[in-house]
Write a protein that holds these residues in place. Structure first.
Motif, mmCIF file in Angstrom:
data_model
loop_
_atom_site.group_PDB
_atom_site.id
_atom_site.type_symbol
_atom_site.label_atom_id
_atom_site.label_comp_id
_atom_site.label_asym_id
_atom_site.label_seq_id
_atom_site.Cartn_x
_atom_site.Cartn_y
_atom_site.Cartn_z
ATOM 1 N N SER A 78 -31.260 24.485 0.290
ATOM 2 C CA SER A 78 -31.124 25.484 1.355
ATOM 3 C C SER A 78 -32.002 25.142 2.556
ATOM 4 O O SER A 78 -31.630 25.437 3.700
ATOM 5 N N TYR A 81 -30.005 22.712 4.719
ATOM 6 C CA TYR A 81 -28.951 23.363 5.496
ATOM 7 C C TYR A 81 -29.504 24.327 6.538
ATOM 8 O O TYR A 81 -28.910 24.509 7.595
ATOM 9 N N THR A 82 -30.652 24.913 6.268
ATOM 10 C CA THR A 82 -31.294 25.764 7.270
ATOM 11 C C THR A 82 -31.697 24.941 8.480
ATOM 12 O O THR A 82 -31.513 25.370 9.624
ATOM 13 N N SER A 85 -28.693 24.329 10.507
ATOM 14 C CA SER A 85 -28.267 25.558 11.195
ATOM 15 C C SER A 85 -29.154 25.856 12.394
ATOM 16 O O SER A 85 -28.661 26.249 13.454
ATOM 17 N N ILE A 86 -30.454 25.689 12.241
ATOM 18 C CA ILE A 86 -31.375 25.958 13.347
ATOM 19 C C ILE A 86 -31.115 24.999 14.493
ATOM 20 O O ILE A 86 -31.193 25.380 15.661
ATOM 21 N N THR A 88 -28.404 23.908 15.527
ATOM 22 C CA THR A 88 -27.213 24.287 16.295
ATOM 23 C C THR A 88 -27.473 25.458 17.240
ATOM 24 O O THR A 88 -26.666 25.716 18.120
ATOM 25 N N ILE A 89 -28.598 26.155 17.056
ATOM 26 C CA ILE A 89 -28.941 27.286 17.915
ATOM 27 C C ILE A 89 -29.543 26.738 19.206
ATOM 28 O O ILE A 89 -30.442 25.896 19.178
ATOM 29 N N TYR A 100 -39.843 27.979 9.171
ATOM 30 C CA TYR A 100 -39.204 26.845 8.505
ATOM 31 C C TYR A 100 -40.255 25.809 8.087
ATOM 32 O O TYR A 100 -40.224 25.318 6.958
#
Length: 119
Positions: A78, A81-82, A85-86, A88-89, A100
């Motif tokens: 996780s 993947y976090t 994801s971050i 992409t922000i 994180y």
């Protein structure tokens, strides 16, 4: 465990937290790189893909012992993947990146404690 390794790791994590306010995305990526090096450097002689599958299942080889901890495997998975994801922000909050980095640090210390048990 070598105390110089522990001091070096503590200094590295503290440095990443300080850098996060100036270079947030770089610090986040560097935190993952440090953790990834720690994770995949644990079992020598195996390829990274084989290692990735076994780590996702929570099987980590530390010298003479094998740790079976599916929760740790899920946590590592996780975190990866976090990070994605971050990234992409657009302009993620620094607090999110600091959290994180702290999560990566906690996983590092869990692995380090397992390593202490192995020796």
């Amino acid at each position: 465990m070598d105390t110089s390794h522990v001091k070096k790791a503590s200094t590295e994590w503290a440095s990443l937290k300080k850098e996060a306010t100036i270079f947030p995305i770089y610090s986040m990526r560097k935190a993952w790189d440090v953790l990834e090096k720690e994770i995949y450097g644990l079992s020598s002689g195996a390829t990274k893909t084989t290692n990735t599958d076994s780590i996702m299942r929570g099987k980590i080889e530390l010298g003479k012992i094998t740790v079976l901890d599916p929760r740790l495997g899920n946590l590592i998975h996780s975190l990866e993947y976090t990070r994605l994801s971050i990234e992409t922000i657009q302009s993620p909050p620094v607090s999110m990146i600091l959290e994180y980095i702290q999560a990566c640090e906690r996983v590092h210390w869990i692995i380090d404690n397992y390593r202490k048990l192995a020796s």
